[in-house]
Design an enzyme around this catalytic site. Structure first.
Site, PDB file in Angstrom:
ATOM      1  N   SER A 196      59.987  99.385 -27.220  1.00 33.65           N
ATOM      2  CA  SER A 196      58.750  99.629 -27.960  1.00 33.65           C
ATOM      3  C   SER A 196      59.051 100.139 -29.369  1.00 33.65           C
ATOM      4  CB  SER A 196      57.865 100.597 -27.168  1.00 33.65           C
ATOM      5  OG  SER A 196      56.564 100.650 -27.701  1.00 33.65           O
ATOM      6  N   ASP A 350      51.083  91.968 -23.150  1.00 30.59           N
ATOM      7  CA  ASP A 350      51.475  93.035 -24.066  1.00 30.59           C
ATOM      8  C   ASP A 350      51.055  92.635 -25.475  1.00 30.59           C
ATOM      9  OD1 ASP A 350      52.691  95.038 -25.532  1.00 30.59           O
ATOM     10  OD2 ASP A 350      54.748  94.421 -25.069  1.00 30.59           O
ATOM     11  N   HIS A 380      53.056  96.136 -21.251  1.00 32.58           N
ATOM     12  CA  HIS A 380      53.804  97.058 -22.099  1.00 32.58           C
ATOM     13  C   HIS A 380      54.146  98.347 -21.333  1.00 32.58           C
ATOM     14  CE1 HIS A 380      55.249  98.303 -26.040  1.00 32.58           C
ATOM     15  NE2 HIS A 380      54.898  99.535 -25.692  1.00 32.58           N
TER      16      HIS A 380
END
Length: 404
Positions: A196, A350, A380
Site C-alpha cells: 500500500s 481494490d 485492499h
C-alpha cells in the site's frame, strides 16, 4: 455507600448502552455505505473487519471531541497493542538506522551462503501502521523465504509531512546497504518491499537508488497493491471499487493529502479531478490513462471521466503530486529503465488496482522484467490478514506464498 454503588451501576449501564449503540451505528454505516462485490470470498469476514475498523474510528472521534485524545492517536494506540513473543526460528532485534527505528528479523538456521536481504516498508496510508502492525507479515517473510528482513518504522503524517516518510525509508536503506556485512546479507540480493503506502515508498526508494553507482544494485522490488499516483482518482478501479472495504476511494485521496501537506481541505477537488491543470494532465496522460488499462478490467461499472481544469490556488496546494518521490508512476523513462526486476501484486476489488497495472506497463515498456500476480477475489489489505486467526483469508495466504 449505596449511592456510590448506584451511580457506578448507572454509569456502567450507560457505558454498555452507549457501546451497543456505537456498534449498531457502525453496522448501519457499513450496510448503507460499503459494497461487498459478489466476487469476494468469505464476504462476512470482510464485513466484520470493516465494522471493527469503523468502530475504532468512531470511538476515536468521540474521544477527540471530548478532549481526551486525537482520533489518530487512539487508532494508532489500538494498532500497536498486540505484541508477539519470541520466535523459535528468528532472531529479532530493534535498532535505529540513521535515527530511524527498524526491527530486524534474522533466521536462526545457519546458512551455507549469505542471506537475502529485504527492506520492508509498512502500509497504512502514511498515517497509520507501525513495526507492530506488520510484525506477523515480516516474521512470515523472514521464515518462509529465509531472508534477513528489516522493517522500517518511518515517521507518519500528518505530524510529519512529505517527504519525511520517503526520507526515512531511503536513509534506512542506504545505511543497511553500507553496513551489510554486519548482517550476513549478500549485497547482490537486496530487495525492497512494501504494501500500500509502503509500496509507494518502496517504488520511490528504488527509483532513487537506481542510478547510485556507490551502492550495491538492488536485486528486485516487490510492490504489494501500491498507491503510485494522485493525478487521477477516476481511473476504472477507483470508480468500480469506490466503496469496497478496506480502502474507499475518498479515503485513498484523503491519505494522499494528509501525507502531502497534512490538510485534506482540497479533498473534493482532488476526487473530481479539479486539482491539476489540463496541460499537466495531458503531459502525463501517456502514463496515467484508462486507455492503458486492459479492456476486460473496465467492463464492471466504469464511465470515462471528463477532463476538468483547476484554479491556480488549488494547484498551488497540491503541485508536489507531480514529484516522482511522491508519485513514482510519473518518473521519467530514463529512471524507470534502470529499475530492477519487479514483482507487483494487485487485487481486483481494490481502488489502487490500476496504479499497479499502469506501473507494470511502464516497467515493461522500459524493458524491466515484471512478475504480476493478480488476486481475482482480493481486496485492499488482504495480505496483512493472511494469518489473523479466524479473520484470515485464503487469498491472502495465496498472495503471500507468491510474494515469498
Amino acid at each position: 455507600m449505596a449511592v456510590a454503588y448506584t451511580l457506578l451501576v448507572l454509569f456502567l449501564a450507560v457505558f454498555v448502552a452507549g457501546f451497543i449503540l456505537l456498534v449498531m451505528g457502525a453496522i448501519n454505516f457499513h450496510i448503507s455505505n460499503a459494497e461487498i462485490p459478489p466476487g469476494v470470498n468469505q464476504p462476512v469476514k470482510l464485513r466484520i473487519i470493516h465494522i471493527i475498523l469503523i468502530s475504532r474510528a468512531v470511538v476515536g472521534r468521540i474521544l477527540e471531541n471530548i478532549g481526551i485524545c486525537s482520533q489518530v492517536s487512539f487508532v494508532r494506540y489500538l494498532q500497536g497493542r498486540k505484541t508477539l513473543g519470541a520466535d523459535p526460528k528468528l532472531f529479532i532485534k530493534d535498532l535505529c538506522f540513521e535515527k530511524v527505528p527498524v526491527r530486524i528479523y534474522q533466521p536462526k538456521v545457519p546458512s551455507a551462503s549469505q542471506w537475502r536481504g529485504v527492506m520492508f516498508f509498512h502500509g497504512g496510508g502514511w498515517v497509520f501502521g507501525s513495526l507492530e502492525t506488520h510484525e506477523k507479515l515480516c516474521r512470515s517473510i523472514a521464515r518462509e523465504s529465509e531472508s534477513v528482513v528489516v522493517s522500517v518504522g518511518y515517521r507518519l503524517a500528518p505530524e510529519h509531512k512529505y517527504p519525511a516518510a520517503y526520507e526515512d525509508c531511503l536513509n534506512a536503506t542506504i545505511h543497511f546497504m553500507k553496513n551489510i556485512e554486519h548482517y550476513g546479507v549478500d549485497p547482490a540480493r537486496i530487495i525492497i518491499c512494501g504494501d500500500s503506502a509502503g509500496g509507494n515508498l518502496a517504488a520511490a526508494v528504488s527509483q532513487t537508488l537506481a542510478g547510485r553507482s556507490d551502492l550495491p544494485r538492488l536485486r528486485a522490488q516487490i510492490l504489494i497493491y501500491p498507491g503510485l499516483q494522485a493525478l487521477d482518482f477516476n481511473l476504472p478501479s477507483y470508480q468500480q471499487n469506490q466503496r469496497v472495504p478496506l480502502l474507499f476511494r475518498d479515503c485513498a485521496a484523503f491519505f494522499a493529502l494528509q501525507y502531502l501537506n497534512g490538510d485534506a481541505s482540497n479533498l473534493e477537488e482532488v476526487l473530481e479531478g479539479c486539482h491539476m491543470p489540463i496541460d499537466i494532465k495531458l503531459k502525463y496522460r501517456k502514463w496515467v490513462s484508462p486507455d492503458n488499462i486492459p479492456e476486460k478490467l473496465k467492463v464492471r461499472g466504469y464511465k470515462p471521466h471528463v477532463l476538468l481544469d483547476c484554479t491556480t490556488e488549488a494547484y498551488e496546494t497540491v503541485k508536489r503530486f507531480c514529484e516522482p518521490n511522491l508519485c513514482p508512476l510519473l518518473a521519467e523513462d530514463a529512471i524507470v529503465h534502470q529499475l530492477p526486476e519487479s514483482f507487483i501484486l494487485t487485487c481486483e476489488y481494490d481502488v489502487l488496482r490500476d496504479d499497479g497495472l499502469l506501473y507494470k506497463k511502464r516497467l515493461e515498456d522500459n524493458g524491466v522484467q515484471v512478475t504480476w500476480y493478480h488476486l481475482e477475489d482480493g481486496f485492499h489489505g488482504i495480505i496483512s490478514s493472511f494469518n489473523s486467526d479466524w479473520l484470515s483469508f485464503s487469498s491472502g495466504k495465496r498472495g503471500l506464498d507468491n510474494i515469498v
